[in-house]
Design a protein around this motif. Structure first.
Motif, PDB file in Angstrom:
ATOM      1  N   ALA A 165       0.858  -1.179   0.000  1.00 44.99           N
ATOM      2  CA  ALA A 165       0.000   0.000   0.000  1.00 44.99           C
ATOM      3  C   ALA A 165       0.897   1.233   0.000  1.00 44.99           C
ATOM      4  O   ALA A 165       2.101   1.150   0.291  1.00 44.99           O
ATOM      5  N   GLY A 166       0.310   2.380  -0.323  1.00 48.47           N
ATOM      6  CA  GLY A 166       1.107   3.596  -0.349  1.00 48.47           C
ATOM      7  C   GLY A 166       0.257   4.838  -0.498  1.00 48.47           C
ATOM      8  O   GLY A 166      -0.915   4.772  -0.881  1.00 48.47           O
ATOM      9  N   TYR A 167       0.881   5.967  -0.158  1.00 48.33           N
ATOM     10  CA  TYR A 167       0.203   7.258  -0.282  1.00 48.33           C
ATOM     11  C   TYR A 167       1.244   8.313  -0.636  1.00 48.33           C
ATOM     12  O   TYR A 167       2.304   8.403   0.000  1.00 48.33           O
ATOM     13  N   VAL A 168       0.949   9.115  -1.670  1.00 45.32           N
ATOM     14  CA  VAL A 168       1.830  10.199  -2.106  1.00 45.32           C
ATOM     15  C   VAL A 168       1.258  11.508  -1.592  1.00 45.32           C
ATOM     16  O   VAL A 168       0.061  11.789  -1.750  1.00 45.32           O
ATOM     17  N   SER A 185       6.277  -5.596   3.029  1.00 39.75           N
ATOM     18  CA  SER A 185       6.230  -6.836   3.805  1.00 39.75           C
ATOM     19  C   SER A 185       7.367  -6.875   4.820  1.00 39.75           C
ATOM     20  O   SER A 185       8.300  -6.066   4.786  1.00 39.75           O
ATOM     21  N   ALA A 186       7.310  -7.860   5.703  1.00 42.26           N
ATOM     22  CA  ALA A 186       8.266  -7.926   6.800  1.00 42.26           C
ATOM     23  C   ALA A 186       9.684  -8.191   6.327  1.00 42.26           C
ATOM     24  O   ALA A 186      10.649  -7.834   7.011  1.00 42.26           O
ATOM     25  N   ARG A 204      13.328   5.388   3.153  1.00 42.34           N
ATOM     26  CA  ARG A 204      14.026   5.162   4.420  1.00 42.34           C
ATOM     27  C   ARG A 204      13.046   4.569   5.426  1.00 42.34           C
ATOM     28  O   ARG A 204      11.897   4.992   5.528  1.00 42.34           O
ATOM     29  N   TRP A 205      13.518   3.605   6.158  1.00 42.25           N
ATOM     30  CA  TRP A 205      12.676   2.884   7.118  1.00 42.25           C
ATOM     31  C   TRP A 205      12.324   3.819   8.263  1.00 42.25           C
ATOM     32  O   TRP A 205      13.179   4.488   8.841  1.00 42.25           O
ATOM     33  N   VAL A 206      11.030   3.864   8.622  1.00 46.87           N
ATOM     34  CA  VAL A 206      10.608   4.737   9.722  1.00 46.87           C
ATOM     35  C   VAL A 206       9.880   3.977  10.816  1.00 46.87           C
ATOM     36  O   VAL A 206       9.622   4.547  11.894  1.00 46.87           O
ATOM     37  N   GLY A 207       9.528   2.710  10.584  1.00 45.29           N
ATOM     38  CA  GLY A 207       8.859   1.977  11.653  1.00 45.29           C
ATOM     39  C   GLY A 207       8.194   0.707  11.177  1.00 45.29           C
ATOM     40  O   GLY A 207       8.282   0.327  10.010  1.00 45.29           O
ATOM     41  N   ARG A 208       7.526   0.061  12.126  1.00 44.12           N
ATOM     42  CA  ARG A 208       6.888  -1.223  11.867  1.00 44.12           C
ATOM     43  C   ARG A 208       5.478  -1.202  12.429  1.00 44.12           C
ATOM     44  O   ARG A 208       5.242  -0.709  13.537  1.00 44.12           O
ATOM     45  N   LEU A 209       4.536  -1.717  11.649  1.00 42.53           N
ATOM     46  CA  LEU A 209       3.153  -1.793  12.096  1.00 42.53           C
ATOM     47  C   LEU A 209       2.824  -3.202  12.573  1.00 42.53           C
ATOM     48  O   LEU A 209       3.687  -4.080  12.602  1.00 42.53           O
ATOM     49  N   ALA A 210       1.573  -3.430  12.902  1.00 43.58           N
ATOM     50  CA  ALA A 210       1.136  -4.758  13.325  1.00 43.58           C
ATOM     51  C   ALA A 210       1.415  -5.774  12.232  1.00 43.58           C
ATOM     52  O   ALA A 210       1.489  -5.452  11.044  1.00 43.58           O
ATOM     53  N   GLN A 214       6.344  -3.248   7.337  1.00 42.33           N
ATOM     54  CA  GLN A 214       7.363  -2.212   7.426  1.00 42.33           C
ATOM     55  C   GLN A 214       6.873  -0.947   6.727  1.00 42.33           C
ATOM     56  O   GLN A 214       6.223  -1.000   5.693  1.00 42.33           O
ATOM     57  N   VAL A 215       7.227   0.193   7.314  1.00 46.07           N
ATOM     58  CA  VAL A 215       6.825   1.485   6.766  1.00 46.07           C
ATOM     59  C   VAL A 215       8.072   2.235   6.297  1.00 46.07           C
ATOM     60  O   VAL A 215       9.030   2.396   7.064  1.00 46.07           O
TER      61      VAL A 215
END
Length: 232
Positions: A165-168, A185-186, A204-210, A214-215
């Protein structure tokens, strides 16, 4: 001189003319041969220009093929759902949230957040959402958002998809123009994004969701969003 001697002299003179070479004729023949090029030389006269023409035509053909051949495009095409405005009251929060970036607004300084959620009416379909809240407060689904409701997109099928998924970012959106956020994905470690013009953006990696999603956040060119992605 007797008549016999005269006839004998005339006969000898005629025989001498028959065996004496004609020097004028021989000289003319020699000049003619020198002026006419040999066969091999005549062949070279037209073979050499023909070979040059073939070389030029071959070069032009190769250059044309190289110019018209479509360039090899890296990564996979980004085929993602269009974001939809939703109200917080419609959403069922799932898991934690990830802070993205801060940006100025007209009256406040905002912070973008990414989170996963579900519609209360359709709990089996996960959504990836981006919302903005005042930068001086933590994420709170009950907080006032001053009309900036979340932008949400459904998860893409994980089969064969590098980006789920994504958002610009956009004007008056939960992310400003020039920013984009993607859910991977993980197993993802790196994200490369390419616009239609071939511009490269590194996520750039900023965090992890449930569920270990990966975000990644990326700086992109406003008005030229990424159309292809490469994940490793």
């Amino acid at each position: 001189m007797t008549d016999f001697e005269r006839k004998l002299a005339e006969a000898l003179h005629e025989q001498a003319e028959e065996v004496t070479p004609n020097l004028d004729a021989a000289w003319a023949e020699q000049q003619r041969r020198q002026q006419r090029p040999p066969r091999r030389r005549r062949a070279a006269v037209w073979i050499a220009p023909l070979a040059a023409v073939l070389v030029v035509l071959t070069s032009v053909l190769l250059a044309t093929r190289l110019h018209t051949a479509p360039p090899v495009q890296p990564g996979q095409e980004l085929v993602l759902a269009k974001p939809e405005h939703l109200e917080m009251a419609e959403l069922l929060m799932v898991g934690s949230q990830v802070a993205l970036t801060e940006f100025p607004g007209q009256t406040h300084r905002w912070r973008g957040w990414a989170f996963s959620t579900q519609l209360r009416q359709v709990p089996d379909e996960p959504l990836f959402c981006v919302a903005a809240m005042p930068a001086d407060q933590p994420f709170d689904r009950a907080a006032s958002q001053f009309g900036m409701s979340p932008q949400c997109v459904p998860f893409a099928s994980a089969e064969g998809k590098a980006v789920l998924a994504g958002y610009v970012g956009e004007a008056l959106g939960p992310l400003p123009p020039g920013q984009a956020v993607y859910l991977l994905s993980a197993t993802a470690n790196q994200l490369r994004l390419y616009s239609a013009k071939g511009d490269l953006s590194l996520g750039r990696w900023v965090g992890r969701l449930a569920n270990s999603y990966q975000v990644f956040l990326a700086d992109v060119t406003p008005g030229s969003p990424p159309v292809r992605a490469e994940v490793s």
